[in-house]
Motif scaffolding. Sequence first.
Motif, mmCIF file in Angstrom:
data_model
loop_
_atom_site.group_PDB
_atom_site.id
_atom_site.type_symbol
_atom_site.label_atom_id
_atom_site.label_comp_id
_atom_site.label_asym_id
_atom_site.label_seq_id
_atom_site.Cartn_x
_atom_site.Cartn_y
_atom_site.Cartn_z
ATOM 1 N N LEU A 124 0.394 -11.483 -18.233
ATOM 2 C CA LEU A 124 -0.346 -10.437 -17.521
ATOM 3 C C LEU A 124 0.497 -9.199 -17.238
ATOM 4 N N ARG A 125 1.804 -9.284 -17.459
ATOM 5 C CA ARG A 125 2.695 -8.187 -17.068
ATOM 6 C C ARG A 125 2.293 -6.849 -17.707
ATOM 7 N N PRO A 126 1.985 -6.797 -19.004
ATOM 8 C CA PRO A 126 1.582 -5.496 -19.574
ATOM 9 C C PRO A 126 0.339 -4.907 -18.896
ATOM 10 N N ALA A 127 -0.617 -5.754 -18.543
ATOM 11 C CA ALA A 127 -1.824 -5.268 -17.878
ATOM 12 C C ALA A 127 -1.492 -4.741 -16.487
ATOM 13 N N VAL A 128 -0.607 -5.429 -15.763
ATOM 14 C CA VAL A 128 -0.199 -4.960 -14.442
ATOM 15 C C VAL A 128 0.578 -3.660 -14.560
ATOM 16 N N ASP A 133 0.981 2.163 -13.711
ATOM 17 C CA ASP A 133 1.158 3.496 -14.287
ATOM 18 C C ASP A 133 -0.070 4.362 -14.070
ATOM 19 N N GLY A 134 -1.252 3.771 -14.190
ATOM 20 C CA GLY A 134 -2.476 4.535 -13.989
ATOM 21 C C GLY A 134 -2.612 5.038 -12.570
ATOM 22 N N LEU A 135 -2.263 4.206 -11.605
ATOM 23 C CA LEU A 135 -2.353 4.630 -10.204
ATOM 24 C C LEU A 135 -1.310 5.696 -9.880
ATOM 25 N N ILE A 136 -0.130 5.595 -10.476
ATOM 26 C CA ILE A 136 0.885 6.629 -10.280
ATOM 27 C C ILE A 136 0.419 7.937 -10.915
ATOM 28 N N ASP A 137 -0.184 7.865 -12.100
ATOM 29 C CA ASP A 137 -0.746 9.072 -12.723
ATOM 30 C C ASP A 137 -1.746 9.743 -11.787
ATOM 31 N N LEU A 154 -2.644 -1.266 -2.038
ATOM 32 C CA LEU A 154 -3.797 -2.163 -1.953
ATOM 33 C C LEU A 154 -4.530 -2.331 -3.276
ATOM 34 N N PRO A 155 -4.735 -1.270 -4.055
ATOM 35 C CA PRO A 155 -5.464 -1.466 -5.317
ATOM 36 C C PRO A 155 -4.784 -2.383 -6.319
ATOM 37 N N ILE A 156 -3.463 -2.384 -6.369
ATOM 38 C CA ILE A 156 -2.782 -3.170 -7.417
ATOM 39 C C ILE A 156 -3.111 -4.661 -7.314
ATOM 40 N N PRO A 157 -2.779 -5.338 -6.215
ATOM 41 C CA PRO A 157 -3.090 -6.773 -6.164
ATOM 42 C C PRO A 157 -4.588 -7.041 -6.132
ATOM 43 N N SER A 158 -5.363 -6.119 -5.591
ATOM 44 C CA SER A 158 -6.811 -6.316 -5.560
ATOM 45 C C SER A 158 -7.382 -6.320 -6.971
ATOM 46 N N LEU A 159 -6.965 -5.351 -7.793
ATOM 47 C CA LEU A 159 -7.417 -5.302 -9.181
ATOM 48 C C LEU A 159 -7.004 -6.554 -9.939
ATOM 49 N N VAL A 160 -5.776 -7.008 -9.698
ATOM 50 C CA VAL A 160 -5.264 -8.166 -10.432
ATOM 51 C C VAL A 160 -6.009 -9.440 -10.045
ATOM 52 N N ILE A 161 -6.167 -9.694 -8.736
ATOM 53 C CA ILE A 161 -6.826 -10.946 -8.338
ATOM 54 C C ILE A 161 -8.310 -10.900 -8.673
ATOM 55 N N CYS A 162 -8.923 -9.725 -8.619
ATOM 56 C CA CYS A 162 -10.325 -9.620 -9.030
ATOM 57 C C CYS A 162 -10.477 -9.980 -10.506
ATOM 58 N N ARG A 378 11.261 5.261 -10.108
ATOM 59 C CA ARG A 378 11.749 5.980 -11.285
ATOM 60 C C ARG A 378 10.767 7.064 -11.708
ATOM 61 N N ARG A 379 9.480 6.778 -11.591
ATOM 62 C CA ARG A 379 8.483 7.766 -11.993
ATOM 63 C C ARG A 379 8.314 8.872 -10.954
ATOM 64 N N ILE A 380 8.563 8.546 -9.682
ATOM 65 C CA ILE A 380 8.528 9.580 -8.626
ATOM 66 C C ILE A 380 9.876 9.528 -7.906
ATOM 67 N N PRO A 381 10.915 10.068 -8.545
ATOM 68 C CA PRO A 381 12.269 9.904 -7.987
ATOM 69 C C PRO A 381 12.493 10.603 -6.663
#
Length: 410
Positions: A124-128, A133-137, A154-162, A378-381
């Motif tokens: 699942l790592r690539p999907a996470v 990356d999408g939320l950071i964008d 909050l969206p990250i684990p919610s999207l994953v467990i859903c 790293r993406r928002i240093p």
Amino acid sequence: MADTLVQPVPEVPDEAPEFPMSRAARCPFDPPPALKELQEQAPLTRVRLWDGSEPWLVTRYADQRALLGDPRVSADTDRPGYPTKASPDAGEGKLSFIMMDDPEHARLRRMVTAPFAIKRVEALRPAVQQIVDGLIDDMLAGPRPVDLVEAFALPIPSLVICELLGVPYDDHAFFQDNTKTMVHRDATPEQRGQASREVAGYLAGLIGKRLAEPKDDLLSAIAGRVTAGELDHGQATEMALLLLIAGHETTANMIALGTLALLQNPGQLALLRESDDPRLVASAVEELLRYLHITHLGRRRAVTEDIEIGGQVIKAGEGVIMVNEVANRDPDVFPDPDRLDITRDARRHIAFGFGVHQCLGQPLARMELQVVYGTLYRRIPTLELACALEDVRFKNDAFIYGVHELPVTW
């Protein structure tokens, strides 16, 4: 810990001070000083709860680990002496198999183990990574400051467990709002009970649909156990409720609180941000799990046979409360324990418990945190707090510690 009143049992009646549990007005990442004092001076001591019962408070790492691995220590809330968190009308109930003992605990746990196996989680790592990356964008394209909790944590684990369970993410506001009520310390028993029934009813409806039309998700696998006669509908609903709540609330709080802790320790943040070594990222996750234990209920158990430990005898029928956050700050195990050090080997922490009841979803939580901590900074240093630390609202009012909002900018 979450009792309205937890007091050390006094040697002289009526002289016990109220046991401090709030982190207000001191370092928001540290356990209450009174717990550290008990760990040093009386690591096994009796305490008084709201109902007058006097379980043992366990603060040392070694004692907690020994008790968590001892089959004479029961997680069954119906056992005599089990330290309840609230009055009988609070609607606590059993949250599926985590409040049971073997063999029933093992039977039910095995039904949902496979999706959380390390190989399945790593797939699942690539999907996470794509979610992160999408939320950071989205944050980079939006206004500043932004609430990191609402926009990211909050969206990250919610999207994953859903996705794992097969719960429509479009309904996330419904179950997140009700979950907040269920873990809020100041919610009335009626409010917590109503919130629990709302989410349980919602999940029962989804399980009913999966019974008729199975899909490739965890709810369908649970529904299949109902069809096979291994679970009744109520047990299936309890299991789904446990996975949904545990799958998003704890990890979301760790994402936000971990980010705040790193922002308050810029040297450690720089080490993490400037390294491309996945081993350092993994080490940072383990250290933050040790440093920021977020479940403040205390691990509660009942003893079924006399146990001698730490120079004391805990008798059959007595309860124990193992204070999670202070055990991971035990200087006998972690030198200089109040210092955040992402280079230390913190893998011995017991943030996920120990023994047969250790957290089922820990491989998923670790992977999600590794992706987050290895990507965000790293993406928002130049990420920084957009308010004073004293203006951050911490969840001293909840059973699961964290921050209500985390305004950040860059």
